[in-house]
Design an enzyme around this catalytic site. Structure first.
Site, PDB file in Angstrom:
ATOM      1  N   GLU A  40       0.779  -1.275  -0.128  1.00  0.00           N
ATOM      2  CA  GLU A  40       0.056   0.154  -0.105  1.00  0.00           C
ATOM      3  C   GLU A  40       0.846   1.244  -0.066  1.00  0.00           C
ATOM      4  OE1 GLU A  40      -3.434   2.128   2.976  1.00  0.00           O
ATOM      5  OE2 GLU A  40      -1.920   0.708   3.816  1.00  0.00           O
ATOM      6  N   LYS A 110      -9.767   3.550  -1.275  1.00  0.00           N
ATOM      7  CA  LYS A 110     -10.111   2.833  -0.026  1.00  0.00           C
ATOM      8  C   LYS A 110     -11.092   3.421   0.823  1.00  0.00           C
ATOM      9  CE  LYS A 110      -7.140   2.012   4.245  1.00  0.00           C
ATOM     10  NZ  LYS A 110      -5.713   2.477   4.672  1.00  0.00           N
ATOM     11  N   CYS A 147      -5.386  -2.821   3.463  1.00  0.00           N
ATOM     12  CA  CYS A 147      -5.106  -2.654   4.652  1.00  0.00           C
ATOM     13  C   CYS A 147      -5.847  -2.533   5.855  1.00  0.00           C
ATOM     14  CB  CYS A 147      -3.970  -1.191   4.968  1.00  0.00           C
ATOM     15  SG  CYS A 147      -2.840  -1.266   6.190  1.00  0.00           S
TER      16      CYS A 147
END
Length: 266
Positions: A40, A110, A147
């Protein structure tokens, strides 16, 4: 499907990181890889300058991604990674992109920002508003997560109910008390509770744990890296997936419906 996990420590300068990515892409392609997953936020990192994420952000047609697209032309290997791109509100998006044969074939902004453990990702990053797409790679439907998303089981379940055979998780998992245990437990849980493969790739270095791993649909870690830069390979098997879903039919036995994204809280 053959997957490669390209674990490395992200440098401050994007030029150094693009060279690392190009090297990992070349080695993975030579090994016959179908899917390479990188960590990431690989455009730039400096633990002494948390605002670098914002200052270093580039559009997807900028020099960083453009060089990776050029290197991907002429073959069918898919590469996935997270980069930061400018957002209209002056912050950045944390975007997980998939590239193949010179094109960006998917984008995912995200959803869950890391405002936890004294960190505040939302200071510099704007959350996305859309459920991630599925990407077909070598006959596998691959769902996308980034994540902190792994701490939210609704997203993994939604992607699997949408048809995902495997979930990809680029990460920059920060070190701290029990954090390595959290990583392993969460990655394993998302695989086991959804009878799916988890391909979780973490950045290593001074701040982050590394510990990239592939967990199969019955919760078995079939490949993993330690704390240092590494390129690790694993084979994902449709027969193993079918076996897991036959002997552990949690998807068929579930009583709850399809998780829905609440955009008011995205």
């Amino acid at each position: 499907m053959k997957v490669a996990l390209g674990q490395f420590a992200v440098a401050r300068e994007w030029e150094a990181n693009v060279e690392t990515c190009l090297s990992l892409m070349a080695k993975s392609l030579e090994a016959g890889t179908d899917l390479l997953v990188l960590p990431e936020g690989i455009l730039a990192r400096d633990i002494t300058d948390p605002d670098l994420v914002l200052k270093a952000a580039q559009p997807l047609d900028g020099p960083f991604v453009s060089q990776l697209l050029a290197a991907s032309r002429g073959n069918q290997m898919t590469t996935m990674m997270s980069v930061h791109t400018p957002a209209p509100d002056g912050r950045a998006y944390n975007v997980l992109i998939s590239i193949r044969n010179g094109e960006i074939i998917s984008e995912y902004r995200k959803l869950h920002l890391y405002d936890a453990f004294s960190s505040q990702e939302s200071k510099n990053v704007t959350a996305g508003d859309d459920v991630p797409p599925l990407v077909n790679v070598a006959g596998f439907n691959v769902g996308l997560m980034t994540c902190y998303d792994v701490r939210f089981p609704e997203l993994a379940r939604r992607l699997v109910l949408d048809g995902a055979d495997a979930l990809v998780l680029p990460a920059a998992w920060v070190k701290g008390p029990l954090k390595e245990m959290h990583w392993e437990v969460l990655v394993t849980a998302r695989a086991l509770e959804n009878t799916t493969y988890m391909v979780a790739v973490g950045e290593c270095g001074e701040r982050n744990i590394g510990n990239s791993m592939v967990v199969d649909p019955l919760g078995v870690a079939i490949a993993r890296a330690a704390e240092a830069p590494a390129l690790v390979f694993a084979e994902l098997d449709k027969d193993r997936l079918a076996h897991a879903r036959k002997v552990l039919p949690v998807l068929a036995n579930r009583r709850f419906g399809l998780p829905q994204l609440n955009n008011d809280e995205a």
